[in-house]
Design a protein around this motif. Structure first.
Motif, mmCIF file in Angstrom:
data_model
loop_
_atom_site.group_PDB
_atom_site.id
_atom_site.type_symbol
_atom_site.label_atom_id
_atom_site.label_comp_id
_atom_site.label_asym_id
_atom_site.label_seq_id
_atom_site.Cartn_x
_atom_site.Cartn_y
_atom_site.Cartn_z
ATOM 1 N N THR A 181 -5.106 6.817 2.836
ATOM 2 C CA THR A 181 -5.641 6.240 1.600
ATOM 3 C C THR A 181 -7.095 6.623 1.351
ATOM 4 O O THR A 181 -7.731 6.080 0.449
ATOM 5 C CB THR A 181 -5.540 4.695 1.633
ATOM 6 O OG1 THR A 181 -6.280 4.202 2.755
ATOM 7 C CG2 THR A 181 -4.093 4.256 1.742
ATOM 8 N N ILE A 182 -7.618 7.579 2.110
ATOM 9 C CA ILE A 182 -9.023 7.956 1.962
ATOM 10 C C ILE A 182 -9.272 8.498 0.547
ATOM 11 O O ILE A 182 -8.578 9.394 0.071
ATOM 12 C CB ILE A 182 -9.435 8.986 3.036
ATOM 13 C CG1 ILE A 182 -10.945 9.213 3.015
ATOM 14 C CG2 ILE A 182 -8.672 10.292 2.898
ATOM 15 C CD1 ILE A 182 -11.451 10.018 4.201
ATOM 16 N N SER A 188 -3.785 3.133 -6.685
ATOM 17 C CA SER A 188 -3.058 4.082 -5.836
ATOM 18 C C SER A 188 -2.825 3.502 -4.441
ATOM 19 O O SER A 188 -1.761 3.704 -3.845
ATOM 20 C CB SER A 188 -3.837 5.397 -5.731
ATOM 21 O OG SER A 188 -3.958 6.017 -6.991
ATOM 22 N N LYS A 189 -3.813 2.774 -3.915
ATOM 23 C CA LYS A 189 -3.649 2.164 -2.594
ATOM 24 C C LYS A 189 -2.525 1.137 -2.594
ATOM 25 O O LYS A 189 -1.704 1.095 -1.674
ATOM 26 C CB LYS A 189 -4.954 1.503 -2.149
ATOM 27 C CG LYS A 189 -6.039 2.465 -1.709
ATOM 28 C CD LYS A 189 -7.255 1.701 -1.235
ATOM 29 C CE LYS A 189 -8.347 2.660 -0.790
ATOM 30 N NZ LYS A 189 -9.538 1.933 -0.297
ATOM 31 N N LEU A 190 -2.492 0.305 -3.626
ATOM 32 C CA LEU A 190 -1.448 -0.713 -3.700
ATOM 33 C C LEU A 190 -0.065 -0.078 -3.799
ATOM 34 O O LEU A 190 0.891 -0.529 -3.156
ATOM 35 C CB LEU A 190 -1.695 -1.626 -4.909
ATOM 36 C CG LEU A 190 -2.917 -2.547 -4.819
ATOM 37 C CD1 LEU A 190 -3.132 -3.282 -6.131
ATOM 38 C CD2 LEU A 190 -2.768 -3.545 -3.683
ATOM 39 N N ALA A 191 0.045 0.989 -4.599
ATOM 40 C CA ALA A 191 1.331 1.678 -4.741
ATOM 41 C C ALA A 191 1.759 2.308 -3.417
ATOM 42 O O ALA A 191 2.937 2.273 -3.044
ATOM 43 C CB ALA A 191 1.227 2.739 -5.835
ATOM 44 N N LEU A 192 0.790 2.881 -2.698
ATOM 45 C CA LEU A 192 1.097 3.512 -1.417
ATOM 46 C C LEU A 192 1.555 2.476 -0.395
ATOM 47 O O LEU A 192 2.513 2.697 0.357
ATOM 48 C CB LEU A 192 -0.134 4.261 -0.906
ATOM 49 C CG LEU A 192 0.056 5.175 0.297
ATOM 50 C CD1 LEU A 192 1.049 6.284 -0.025
ATOM 51 C CD2 LEU A 192 -1.267 5.773 0.740
ATOM 52 N N ARG A 193 0.891 1.324 -0.368
ATOM 53 C CA ARG A 193 1.294 0.264 0.556
ATOM 54 C C ARG A 193 2.712 -0.218 0.250
ATOM 55 O O ARG A 193 3.510 -0.425 1.163
ATOM 56 C CB ARG A 193 0.319 -0.905 0.468
ATOM 57 C CG ARG A 193 -1.064 -0.623 1.010
ATOM 58 C CD ARG A 193 -2.003 -1.756 0.663
ATOM 59 N NE ARG A 193 -3.394 -1.392 0.896
ATOM 60 C CZ ARG A 193 -4.432 -2.068 0.400
ATOM 61 N NH1 ARG A 193 -4.215 -3.138 -0.344
ATOM 62 N NH2 ARG A 193 -5.669 -1.672 0.652
ATOM 63 N N ASP A 194 3.005 -0.400 -1.035
ATOM 64 C CA ASP A 194 4.345 -0.836 -1.416
ATOM 65 C C ASP A 194 5.393 0.162 -0.944
ATOM 66 O O ASP A 194 6.459 -0.227 -0.451
ATOM 67 C CB ASP A 194 4.451 -0.999 -2.938
ATOM 68 C CG ASP A 194 3.705 -2.222 -3.442
ATOM 69 O OD1 ASP A 194 3.410 -3.121 -2.623
ATOM 70 O OD2 ASP A 194 3.402 -2.274 -4.646
ATOM 71 N N PHE A 195 5.089 1.460 -1.081
ATOM 72 C CA PHE A 195 6.053 2.475 -0.666
ATOM 73 C C PHE A 195 6.263 2.460 0.849
ATOM 74 O O PHE A 195 7.394 2.557 1.335
ATOM 75 C CB PHE A 195 5.596 3.863 -1.095
ATOM 76 C CG PHE A 195 6.431 4.953 -0.476
ATOM 77 C CD1 PHE A 195 7.710 5.212 -0.953
ATOM 78 C CD2 PHE A 195 5.959 5.690 0.603
ATOM 79 C CE1 PHE A 195 8.504 6.200 -0.357
ATOM 80 C CE2 PHE A 195 6.735 6.668 1.189
ATOM 81 C CZ PHE A 195 8.015 6.918 0.702
ATOM 82 N N ASP A 216 -5.634 -2.082 4.239
ATOM 83 C CA ASP A 216 -4.348 -1.430 4.510
ATOM 84 C C ASP A 216 -3.690 -2.045 5.743
ATOM 85 O O ASP A 216 -2.494 -2.352 5.746
ATOM 86 C CB ASP A 216 -4.543 0.076 4.753
ATOM 87 C CG ASP A 216 -4.887 0.845 3.494
ATOM 88 O OD1 ASP A 216 -4.656 0.308 2.394
ATOM 89 O OD2 ASP A 216 -5.376 1.975 3.607
ATOM 90 N N ILE A 217 -4.486 -2.199 6.791
ATOM 91 C CA ILE A 217 -3.962 -2.762 8.038
ATOM 92 C C ILE A 217 -3.464 -4.187 7.819
ATOM 93 O O ILE A 217 -2.374 -4.567 8.248
ATOM 94 C CB ILE A 217 -5.047 -2.737 9.135
ATOM 95 C CG1 ILE A 217 -5.454 -1.287 9.466
ATOM 96 C CG2 ILE A 217 -4.566 -3.454 10.383
ATOM 97 C CD1 ILE A 217 -4.383 -0.486 10.130
ATOM 98 N N ALA A 218 -4.273 -4.998 7.128
ATOM 99 C CA ALA A 218 -3.902 -6.397 6.908
ATOM 100 C C ALA A 218 -2.640 -6.513 6.059
ATOM 101 O O ALA A 218 -1.821 -7.407 6.265
ATOM 102 C CB ALA A 218 -5.056 -7.137 6.234
ATOM 103 N N ALA A 219 -2.473 -5.590 5.101
ATOM 104 C CA ALA A 219 -1.324 -5.663 4.200
ATOM 105 C C ALA A 219 -0.046 -5.160 4.846
ATOM 106 O O ALA A 219 1.048 -5.568 4.461
ATOM 107 C CB ALA A 219 -1.622 -4.841 2.932
ATOM 108 N N LEU A 220 -0.163 -4.260 5.848
ATOM 109 C CA LEU A 220 1.021 -3.572 6.358
ATOM 110 C C LEU A 220 1.372 -3.911 7.807
ATOM 111 O O LEU A 220 2.555 -3.897 8.168
ATOM 112 C CB LEU A 220 0.821 -2.056 6.253
ATOM 113 C CG LEU A 220 0.724 -1.472 4.845
ATOM 114 C CD1 LEU A 220 0.266 -0.014 4.913
ATOM 115 C CD2 LEU A 220 2.059 -1.569 4.129
#
Length: 324
Positions: A181-182, A188-195, A216-220
């Motif tokens: 996600t850099i 875009s980050k939210l969409a990537l996490r959902d995927f 990212d870590i906390a969400a996934l």
């Protein structure tokens, strides 16, 4: 290898020799040995989504490169699905997907569909399976309108989604993500996490995620491993890790009267914030209930909020305490 461990790493070590900047008057540059990994061990079950965190230079990318078969370690052992990544490389790479946030595997000047067609041939994916998987990924990653677009004409977020699609076309058992996600914007980050959640849930794809973005870590990730100076320092639940360093609270308070000024002990940091005050304190030194009692003595409170520090601050505190 433990019977149920999909990824098994034991005593992994890796050194690099680098040349120092040549000093004035010297004929040769001195060499220095950097210990990138020191006796790192862990195991991951199939279907887990693991966060692999640590400061720059901790050894995260070195671990990913070894587990993806790019580098050979100096010591220790690693098995992924019963295979040694750097020894069984030809058969092993069919089982993995790798995405490096700052490197692209797709061809820059051709439509991404042409790159996918070439990857289909490289991985020898049957046509029917390829079509089904491409349709599935294009839908999940919202790539339907971009298939005829060259990579160079895409935004960074679009390129990252295209890269993920290319890495997953052959439906790998494990996905290595190194800073995916850099540079991405919030949408875009939210969409990537959902995927990633979808891919992990639908196909039980094992995912090892290295990132500096703690959101990212906390969400996934429910489990994280912390690396520092090439050594594993922590392996366990994220919330337990944060609990060790979640010792500071911030608070804002406003009184009915602007003349009210609370008398607080030195352990509480206080500064003016418009018509109120901003406070910082540690509940282990001054419990929140006692702080509230002191604040009420100054006058009627109109508004007050108390919150923990954000995850990035907590991780920064952890790195400082661990001398990373």
């Amino acid at each position: 290898m433990p019977e149920q461990s999909f990824i098994y790493v034991n005593g992994l070590s890796k050194r690099f020799t680098v040349r120092k900047k040549r000093e004035k008057g010297a004929l040769f540059r001195e060499k220095e040995t950097i210990q990138a990994l020191k006796d790192v061990s862990f195991s991951i079950d199939q279907g887990e989504l693991i966060g692999y965190i640590g400061p720059n230079g901790a050894g995260k990318s070195t671990t990913v490169k070894i587990l993806s078969g790019i580098l050979t370690p100096d010591g220790g052992e690693a098995l992924v699905g019963g295979q040694v990544p750097w020894k069984d490389r030809k058969t092993y790479v069919r089982r993995i997907g790798v995405v490096f946030g700052q490197r692209m595997q797709l061809w820059w000047d051709v439509p991404i569909l042409d790159s996918y067609s070439l990857l289909r041939d490289i991985y020898r994916i049957p046509e029917e399976k390829y079509r089904k998987r491409l349709d599935e990924l294009a839908g999940a990653l919202d790539l339907g309108g971009l298939m005829r677009t060259p990579l160079r004409q895409m935004s960074l977020g679009q390129r990252m989604r295209a890269e993920l699609c290319g890495s997953l076309l052959h439906q790998p058992e494990i996905l290595f993500l190194d800073e995916p996600t850099i540079g991405l914007d919030a949408v875009s980050k939210l969409a990537l996490r959902d995927f990633l959640r979808w891919e992990n849930r639908e196909h039980r794809t094992t995912i090892l995620l290295t990132t500096h973005d703690m959101e990212d870590i906390a969400a996934l990730c429910s489990r994280v491993m912390v690396l520092g100076h090439g050594q594993k320092l922590y392996d366990g639940p994220l919330q337990e890790l944060l609990g060790r360093y979640d010792r500071t609270r911030s608070a804002t308070i406003r009184y009915d009267s602007g003349d009210c000024v609370p008398a607080l002990p030195p352990c509480v940091a206080m500064e003016r914030d418009g018509d109120g005050f901003r406070l910082s304190y540690r509940p282990d030194e001054l419990p929140t209930a006692e702080l509230l009692s002191l604040l009420q003595q100054a006058g009627p409170i109109r508004e007050m909020t108390v919150q923990s520090r954000n995850i990035d601050h907590l991780i920064a505190d952890m790195y400082r305490e661990m001398d990373l």
